[in-house]
Design a protein around this motif. Structure first.
Motif, PDB file in Angstrom:
ATOM      1  N   VAL A  93      10.895   7.245  -0.605  1.00 38.81           N
ATOM      2  CA  VAL A  93      11.122   6.439  -1.804  1.00 38.81           C
ATOM      3  C   VAL A  93      10.636   7.167  -3.054  1.00 38.81           C
ATOM      4  CG1 VAL A  93      10.547   4.273  -2.960  1.00 38.81           C
ATOM      5  CG2 VAL A  93      11.001   4.291  -0.512  1.00 38.81           C
ATOM      6  N   GLY A  94       9.484   7.836  -2.962  1.00 39.49           N
ATOM      7  CA  GLY A  94       8.962   8.559  -4.110  1.00 39.49           C
ATOM      8  C   GLY A  94       9.858   9.702  -4.537  1.00 39.49           C
ATOM      9  N   VAL A  95      10.394  10.432  -3.579  1.00 38.56           N
ATOM     10  CA  VAL A  95      11.290  11.550  -3.892  1.00 38.56           C
ATOM     11  C   VAL A  95      12.568  11.042  -4.545  1.00 38.56           C
ATOM     12  CG1 VAL A  95      12.660  13.418  -2.900  1.00 38.56           C
ATOM     13  CG2 VAL A  95      10.348  12.982  -2.054  1.00 38.56           C
ATOM     14  N   ILE A  96      13.110   9.933  -4.023  1.00 34.44           N
ATOM     15  CA  ILE A  96      14.333   9.362  -4.600  1.00 34.44           C
ATOM     16  C   ILE A  96      14.074   8.904  -6.036  1.00 34.44           C
ATOM     17  CG2 ILE A  96      16.024   7.501  -4.401  1.00 34.44           C
ATOM     18  CD1 ILE A  96      15.565   7.567  -1.367  1.00 34.44           C
ATOM     19  N   GLY A  97      12.951   8.204  -6.237  1.00 32.42           N
ATOM     20  CA  GLY A  97      12.618   7.740  -7.581  1.00 32.42           C
ATOM     21  C   GLY A  97      12.408   8.897  -8.554  1.00 32.42           C
ATOM     22  N   ALA A  98      11.733   9.941  -8.097  1.00 36.73           N
ATOM     23  CA  ALA A  98      11.506  11.106  -8.958  1.00 36.73           C
ATOM     24  C   ALA A  98      12.816  11.800  -9.312  1.00 36.73           C
ATOM     25  CB  ALA A  98      10.560  12.081  -8.260  1.00 36.73           C
ATOM     26  N   LYS A  99      13.734  11.840  -8.363  1.00 39.68           N
ATOM     27  CA  LYS A  99      15.044  12.456  -8.614  1.00 39.68           C
ATOM     28  C   LYS A  99      15.801  11.680  -9.686  1.00 39.68           C
ATOM     29  CE  LYS A  99      18.550  15.219  -7.521  1.00 39.68           C
ATOM     30  NZ  LYS A  99      18.533  16.694  -7.669  1.00 39.68           N
ATOM     31  N   ILE A 100      15.800  10.354  -9.588  1.00 41.78           N
ATOM     32  CA  ILE A 100      16.503   9.527 -10.570  1.00 41.78           C
ATOM     33  C   ILE A 100      15.801   9.606 -11.929  1.00 41.78           C
ATOM     34  CG2 ILE A 100      17.113   7.141 -11.161  1.00 41.78           C
ATOM     35  CD1 ILE A 100      17.571   6.636  -8.202  1.00 41.78           C
TER      36      ILE A 100
ATOM     37  N   MET B 167       0.816  -1.211   0.000  1.00 40.92           N
ATOM     38  CA  MET B 167       0.000   0.000   0.000  1.00 40.92           C
ATOM     39  C   MET B 167       0.852   1.265   0.000  1.00 40.92           C
ATOM     40  SD  MET B 167      -3.016  -1.059   2.702  1.00 40.92           S
ATOM     41  CE  MET B 167      -3.892   0.492   2.457  1.00 40.92           C
ATOM     42  N   CYS B 168       2.015   1.222   0.644  1.00 44.25           N
ATOM     43  CA  CYS B 168       2.781   2.451   0.829  1.00 44.25           C
ATOM     44  C   CYS B 168       3.854   2.664  -0.234  1.00 44.25           C
ATOM     45  CB  CYS B 168       3.416   2.479   2.221  1.00 44.25           C
ATOM     46  SG  CYS B 168       4.693   1.221   2.499  1.00 44.25           S
ATOM     47  N   LEU B 169       4.214   1.636  -1.003  1.00 45.75           N
ATOM     48  CA  LEU B 169       5.253   1.795  -2.016  1.00 45.75           C
ATOM     49  C   LEU B 169       4.714   2.496  -3.269  1.00 45.75           C
ATOM     50  CD1 LEU B 169       7.114  -1.641  -1.868  1.00 45.75           C
ATOM     51  CD2 LEU B 169       8.106   0.609  -1.411  1.00 45.75           C
ATOM     52  N   PRO B 170       5.537   3.283  -3.949  1.00 42.40           N
ATOM     53  CA  PRO B 170       5.128   3.868  -5.242  1.00 42.40           C
ATOM     54  C   PRO B 170       5.174   2.796  -6.324  1.00 42.40           C
ATOM     55  CG  PRO B 170       6.908   5.135  -4.193  1.00 42.40           C
ATOM     56  CD  PRO B 170       6.823   3.815  -3.489  1.00 42.40           C
ATOM     57  N   ILE B 171       4.092   2.101  -6.531  1.00 47.72           N
ATOM     58  CA  ILE B 171       4.055   1.017  -7.514  1.00 47.72           C
ATOM     59  C   ILE B 171       3.537   1.524  -8.854  1.00 47.72           C
ATOM     60  CG2 ILE B 171       2.932  -1.165  -8.086  1.00 47.72           C
ATOM     61  CD1 ILE B 171       3.065  -1.940  -5.171  1.00 47.72           C
TER      62      ILE B 171
ATOM     63  N   ILE C 261      12.126  -1.332  -8.151  1.00 45.06           N
ATOM     64  CA  ILE C 261      11.621  -0.575  -9.307  1.00 45.06           C
ATOM     65  C   ILE C 261      11.351   0.878  -8.930  1.00 45.06           C
ATOM     66  CG2 ILE C 261       9.654  -0.334 -10.874  1.00 45.06           C
ATOM     67  CD1 ILE C 261       9.448  -3.378 -10.919  1.00 45.06           C
ATOM     68  N   ALA C 262      10.727   1.086  -7.766  1.00 46.01           N
ATOM     69  CA  ALA C 262      10.387   2.446  -7.338  1.00 46.01           C
ATOM     70  C   ALA C 262      11.624   3.304  -7.130  1.00 46.01           C
ATOM     71  CB  ALA C 262       9.562   2.391  -6.051  1.00 46.01           C
ATOM     72  N   LEU C 263      12.726   2.691  -6.685  1.00 45.86           N
ATOM     73  CA  LEU C 263      13.941   3.451  -6.406  1.00 45.86           C
ATOM     74  C   LEU C 263      14.794   3.673  -7.647  1.00 45.86           C
ATOM     75  CD1 LEU C 263      15.105   1.905  -3.003  1.00 45.86           C
ATOM     76  CD2 LEU C 263      14.409   4.274  -3.383  1.00 45.86           C
ATOM     77  N   PHE C 264      15.068   2.606  -8.396  1.00 45.07           N
ATOM     78  CA  PHE C 264      16.064   2.673  -9.458  1.00 45.07           C
ATOM     79  C   PHE C 264      15.496   2.573 -10.875  1.00 45.07           C
ATOM     80  CE2 PHE C 264      18.293   1.157  -5.675  1.00 45.07           C
ATOM     81  CZ  PHE C 264      19.374   2.023  -5.643  1.00 45.07           C
ATOM     82  N   LEU C 265      14.239   2.131 -11.021  1.00 41.73           N
ATOM     83  CA  LEU C 265      13.608   2.038 -12.342  1.00 41.73           C
ATOM     84  C   LEU C 265      12.228   2.690 -12.325  1.00 41.73           C
ATOM     85  CD1 LEU C 265      14.495  -1.682 -13.201  1.00 41.73           C
ATOM     86  CD2 LEU C 265      15.665   0.375 -14.027  1.00 41.73           C
ATOM     87  N   PRO C 266      12.135   3.962 -11.926  1.00 41.67           N
ATOM     88  CA  PRO C 266      10.816   4.606 -11.808  1.00 41.67           C
ATOM     89  C   PRO C 266      10.258   5.105 -13.133  1.00 41.67           C
ATOM     90  CG  PRO C 266      12.521   6.161 -11.203  1.00 41.67           C
ATOM     91  CD  PRO C 266      13.223   4.878 -11.545  1.00 41.67           C
ATOM     92  N   PHE C 267      10.983   4.903 -14.215  1.00 42.80           N
ATOM     93  CA  PHE C 267      10.593   5.440 -15.519  1.00 42.80           C
ATOM     94  C   PHE C 267       9.282   4.806 -15.985  1.00 42.80           C
ATOM     95  CE2 PHE C 267      15.181   4.780 -15.110  1.00 42.80           C
ATOM     96  CZ  PHE C 267      15.595   6.092 -15.020  1.00 42.80           C
ATOM     97  N   GLY C 268       8.342   5.650 -16.392  1.00 43.73           N
ATOM     98  CA  GLY C 268       7.046   5.182 -16.857  1.00 43.73           C
ATOM     99  C   GLY C 268       5.957   5.228 -15.812  1.00 43.73           C
ATOM    100  N   SER C 269       6.315   5.405 -14.555  1.00 47.13           N
ATOM    101  CA  SER C 269       5.302   5.504 -13.501  1.00 47.13           C
ATOM    102  C   SER C 269       4.536   6.813 -13.633  1.00 47.13           C
ATOM    103  CB  SER C 269       5.965   5.421 -12.120  1.00 47.13           C
ATOM    104  OG  SER C 269       6.656   4.206 -11.970  1.00 47.13           O
ATOM    105  N   ALA C 270       3.308   6.821 -13.122  1.00 49.18           N
ATOM    106  CA  ALA C 270       2.447   8.002 -13.243  1.00 49.18           C
ATOM    107  C   ALA C 270       2.967   9.131 -12.364  1.00 49.18           C
ATOM    108  CB  ALA C 270       1.023   7.639 -12.856  1.00 49.18           C
ATOM    109  N   ALA C 271       3.272  10.256 -12.993  1.00 55.62           N
ATOM    110  CA  ALA C 271       3.729  11.420 -12.239  1.00 55.62           C
ATOM    111  C   ALA C 271       2.562  12.273 -11.754  1.00 55.62           C
ATOM    112  CB  ALA C 271       4.677  12.258 -13.087  1.00 55.62           C
ATOM    113  N   GLU C 272       1.351  11.962 -12.240  1.00 52.60           N
ATOM    114  CA  GLU C 272       0.154  12.697 -11.834  1.00 52.60           C
ATOM    115  C   GLU C 272      -1.000  11.700 -11.704  1.00 52.60           C
ATOM    116  OE1 GLU C 272      -0.894  14.066 -16.422  1.00 52.60           O
ATOM    117  OE2 GLU C 272      -0.182  15.525 -14.949  1.00 52.60           O
ATOM    118  N   LEU C 273      -2.137  12.181 -11.214  1.00 50.07           N
ATOM    119  CA  LEU C 273      -3.276  11.304 -10.947  1.00 50.07           C
ATOM    120  C   LEU C 273      -4.275  11.240 -12.097  1.00 50.07           C
ATOM    121  CD1 LEU C 273      -3.924  12.206  -7.185  1.00 50.07           C
ATOM    122  CD2 LEU C 273      -2.738  10.223  -8.127  1.00 50.07           C
ATOM    123  N   ALA C 274      -3.879  11.622 -13.281  1.00 54.25           N
ATOM    124  CA  ALA C 274      -4.769  11.535 -14.447  1.00 54.25           C
ATOM    125  C   ALA C 274      -5.008  10.060 -14.784  1.00 54.25           C
ATOM    126  CB  ALA C 274      -4.151  12.246 -15.638  1.00 54.25           C
ATOM    127  N   PRO C 275      -6.237   9.693 -15.186  1.00 54.27           N
ATOM    128  CA  PRO C 275      -6.548   8.279 -15.485  1.00 54.27           C
ATOM    129  C   PRO C 275      -5.612   7.657 -16.512  1.00 54.27           C
ATOM    130  CG  PRO C 275      -8.559   9.576 -15.362  1.00 54.27           C
ATOM    131  CD  PRO C 275      -7.429  10.546 -15.285  1.00 54.27           C
TER     132      PRO C 275
END
Length: 309
Positions: A158-165, A81-85, A237-251
């Motif tokens: 974790v989210g901030v680290i992933g966004a930075k990378i 629930m808490c990880l940026p998946i 994935i959340a830390l080192f491979l965050p590419f492609g994850s949703a940066a916003e809450l758009a559907p």
């Protein structure tokens, strides 16, 4: 409100997919070993049959033994629930801190080992101690590699680290890559794959912690361990491979983030299965010869960060 729904969806998704990916790993292992092996959905059938059987426990065991399956599964669901998946940020920010995640994983392992000792079985206790020793061998490397990326991002979220990378605006690129390699090794150990596996054969020492479990309790343990595999890979994935994850809450962004996550999860499971099938079992006392290298790699990542590489 939306973040809470995403957190619940992530937990449900991980629980439902866990036996599928666990079965997929077993199918691939069987194919690589040129044998028939179980079906892709075998883990679903096993868990369903275990829930129909009686739950038998030793008279000498206490409430710790009976609570361990619940604590293990609940901890893994909370981490899901808490990880940026799906998103690039943690749905539950207060629990998206990497220190909190490390402690939750440590809690599940501690209860796992404690239940093995509480069963009053020498065989179970020996297997539990083995799991504790393995965690001791890798936790220093895990914390050191996490510290490197936290220093680079300026946050333990974790989210901030992933966004930075993901932004590409990273000063110490080599340090991030080396830390990612070290962290990937520790994740492989957490997955319980060869030669760090929790063997399925009852004659193996590694099976010890689960020897005394049966029925619904054993089903919860199997489900919890399957969920743990997806959770720790999702953490990487959340830390080192965050590419492609949703940066916003758009559907549209959320759907793309879900599809990309499933693809990355599938590829990593395939790579892990290939690596596992190239490994052989080793004696327990020789495991430290394989884990000290990753400690050196994580220390090298820290050195690269200090010198600015």
């Amino acid at each position: 409100m939306i973040e809470s729904l995403i957190a619940c969806f992530q937990a449900l998704l991980v629980v439902l997919l866990a036996p599928l990916f666990s079965g997929m790993a077993r199918v691939m292992r069987a194919k690589l070993q040129s044998r028939q092996g179980p079906g892709l959905l075998q883990d679903y059938h096993d868990i369903g049959k275990l829930f129909k059987r009686p739950d038998i426990s030793s008279n000498s065991s206490s409430y710790i033994f009976r609570l361990m399956p619940i604590v293990l599964l609940a901890t893994m669901v909370l981490l899901a629930m808490c990880l940026p998946i799906i998103t690039r940020f943690a749905p539950i920010p207060g629990l998206g801190d990497m220190i909190t995640i490390v402690y939750l994983l440590a809690l599940s392992r501690f209860v796992f080992v404690l239940a093995a000792l509480d069963s009053s079985s020498a065989f179970s206790g020996a297997g539990g101690i083995r799991e504790l020793v393995i965690s001791t061998l890798i936790e220093s490397a895990m914390l050191l590699s996490l510290m490197v990326v936290a220093l680079i991002a300026g946050s333990t979220d974790v989210g901030v680290i992933g966004a930075k990378i993901a932004s590409g605006n990273v000063q110490s690129v080599i340090a991030v890559i080396v830390a990612g390699v070290a962290f990937a090794f520790t994740i492989y150990v957490e997955l319980g794959r060869l030669p760090f596996d929790l063997a399925e054969a009852e004659q193996e020492l590694q099976e010890g912690p689960l020897t005394e479990y049966s029925g619904p309790s054993f089903a919860l343990v199997k489900l919890g361990l399957s969920v743990k595999q997806i959770v720790v890979i999702s953490w990487f994935i959340a830390l080192f491979l965050p590419f492609g994850s949703a940066a916003e809450l758009a559907p549209a962004a959320l759907i793309i983030g879900l599809v990309v996550f499933l693809l990355k999860l599938f590829v990593i499971f395939m790579v892990v299965s290939l690596i596992e099938n190239s490994m052989t079992r080793v004696r327990f006392k020789l495991l430290s010869q394989q884990t000290w290298i990753v400690v050196g790699v994580s220390a090298l990542a820290l050195i690269f960060y200090i010198v600015g590489l």
